[in-house]
Design a protein around this motif. Structure first.
Motif, short mmCIF file in Angstrom:
data_model
loop_
_atom_site.label_atom_id
_atom_site.label_comp_id
_atom_site.label_asym_id
_atom_site.label_seq_id
_atom_site.Cartn_x
_atom_site.Cartn_y
_atom_site.Cartn_z
N SER A 22 0.85 -1.19 0.00
CA SER A 22 0.00 0.00 0.00
C SER A 22 0.89 1.24 0.00
O SER A 22 1.99 1.22 0.53
CB SER A 22 -0.95 0.00 1.20
OG SER A 22 -0.22 0.05 2.40
N GLN A 85 -3.21 6.56 -4.91
CA GLN A 85 -2.92 5.44 -5.81
C GLN A 85 -4.22 4.74 -6.17
O GLN A 85 -5.10 4.58 -5.32
CB GLN A 85 -1.98 4.45 -5.14
CG GLN A 85 -1.65 3.23 -5.98
CD GLN A 85 -0.66 2.32 -5.26
OE1 GLN A 85 0.36 2.77 -4.77
NE2 GLN A 85 -0.97 1.05 -5.19
N GLY A 87 -5.70 1.11 -7.76
CA GLY A 87 -5.34 -0.28 -8.02
C GLY A 87 -6.47 -0.97 -8.73
O GLY A 87 -7.47 -0.35 -9.08
N ASP A 88 -6.31 -2.26 -8.95
CA ASP A 88 -7.37 -3.03 -9.61
C ASP A 88 -8.09 -3.89 -8.60
O ASP A 88 -7.60 -4.31 -7.63
CB ASP A 88 -6.78 -3.93 -10.70
CG ASP A 88 -6.22 -3.10 -11.84
OD1 ASP A 88 -6.78 -2.02 -12.10
OD2 ASP A 88 -5.26 -3.55 -12.47
#
Length: 88
Positions: A22, A85, A87-88
């Motif tokens: 993370s 950020q 993410g998927d």
């Protein structure tokens, strides 16, 4: 005894890799973070539909859908509310 030592080394070796999973969102103390309710309102205004909202490290993190209906995992700076950020 040797098996316990190997297991301990494996756990310690894996820990830094997990910490890098993370992003680092802020160095500010939690007393300077925006409230969860204020952050949820900001996220909603960005067009995200939140399924799960949580604190991950020094970030607010959501799982849900973006405004196009695609799955989203997003980390937010809890002080500014900016996206740190995706993410998927």
């Amino acid at each position: 005894m040797t098996l316990k030592l190997i297991a301990a080394i494996a756990i310690v070796s894996a820990t830094p890799a997990l910490a890098l999973a993370s992003p680092s969102c802020t160095a500010e103390p939690k007393s300077k973070w925006m409230s969860e309710d204020a952050m949820k309102a900001k996220i909603d205004a960005m067009g995200y539909k939140v399924k799960t909202f949580e604190i991950t490290g020094n970030c607010y993190e959501i799982y849900g859908k973006d405004k196009s209906g695609n799955r989203a995992e997003v980390y937010f700076n809890p002080v500014s509310g900016a996206i740190a950020q995706k993410g998927d």
